[in-house]
Design an enzyme around this catalytic site. Sequence first.
Site, PDB file in Angstrom:
ATOM      1  CG  ASP A  32      32.254  32.817  63.225  1.00  0.00           C
ATOM      2  OD1 ASP A  32      31.426  33.993  63.882  1.00  0.00           O
ATOM      3  OD2 ASP A  32      32.459  31.378  62.998  1.00  0.00           O
ATOM      4  CG  ASN A  88      26.019  36.886  71.689  1.00  0.00           C
ATOM      5  OD1 ASN A  88      25.614  37.198  71.703  1.00  0.00           O
ATOM      6  ND2 ASN A  88      27.033  35.917  71.585  1.00  0.00           N
ATOM      7  CD  GLN A  95      31.546  36.324  75.970  1.00  0.00           C
ATOM      8  OE1 GLN A  95      31.280  37.147  77.338  1.00  0.00           O
ATOM      9  NE2 GLN A  95      32.957  37.455  75.554  1.00  0.00           N
ATOM     10  CG  HIS A 101      33.951  37.892  69.542  1.00  0.00           C
ATOM     11  ND1 HIS A 101      33.412  37.428  71.176  1.00  0.00           N
ATOM     12  CD2 HIS A 101      32.467  37.725  69.110  1.00  0.00           C
ATOM     13  CE1 HIS A 101      32.835  36.203  71.455  1.00  0.00           C
ATOM     14  NE2 HIS A 101      32.402  36.528  70.442  1.00  0.00           N
ATOM     15  CG  HIS A 103      28.691  37.656  66.321  1.00  0.00           C
ATOM     16  ND1 HIS A 103      28.807  36.655  65.612  1.00  0.00           N
ATOM     17  CD2 HIS A 103      28.659  37.682  67.790  1.00  0.00           C
ATOM     18  CE1 HIS A 103      29.256  35.092  67.338  1.00  0.00           C
ATOM     19  NE2 HIS A 103      29.324  36.429  68.015  1.00  0.00           N
TER      20      HIS A 103
END
Length: 137
Positions: A32, A88, A95, A101, A103
């Site tokens: 990230d 999310n 989100q 995606h 995390h």
Amino acid sequence: MKDDNCIFCRIANGEIPSATLYEDDDFRVILDLNPASKGHALILPKEHAANLYELPADLAEKAMGVAKKVGTVLSAGLGCDGLNVLQNNGEQAGQTVFHFHMHLIPRYKGDEKTLHMTWDPGTLTPEDRDEITSLFK
Ligand code: AMP
Ligand code: ZN
């Protein structure tokens, strides 16, 4: 199918460079750019799906396998004290990028002062219990 207007499609398919930790036919795992902690990674399917509801079931199952594989290496390598696996769906859920995606957020002792992942626990009412369990009958 990938969406050329979607940044995570372009990253997942290698059109935009990323710090890649893992790649297979279906997924790319990247670091990230604005990490919540050291080692914060994102699991991106190469196929576009806005969220969990749109993601094909086989990819949803495989995503957890990737989380296990990459999360295990991250945790052992970084010596973190915990790992949150978070995903999310929808703006209200936090989100911000509308390509599914997952995390992987390594946790370190004392980080709860700046990394907030908690809530005030409520109480399950009989009405809610009956309403919600009836959805699955
Ligand atoms: P979410 O809020 O669940 O949609 O998470 C989106 C995440 O994507 C955030 O943690 C962002 O820091 C991260 N992010 C956004 N754009 C990029 C990018 N180009 N490369 C890497 N991470 C990104
Ligand atoms: Zn996409």
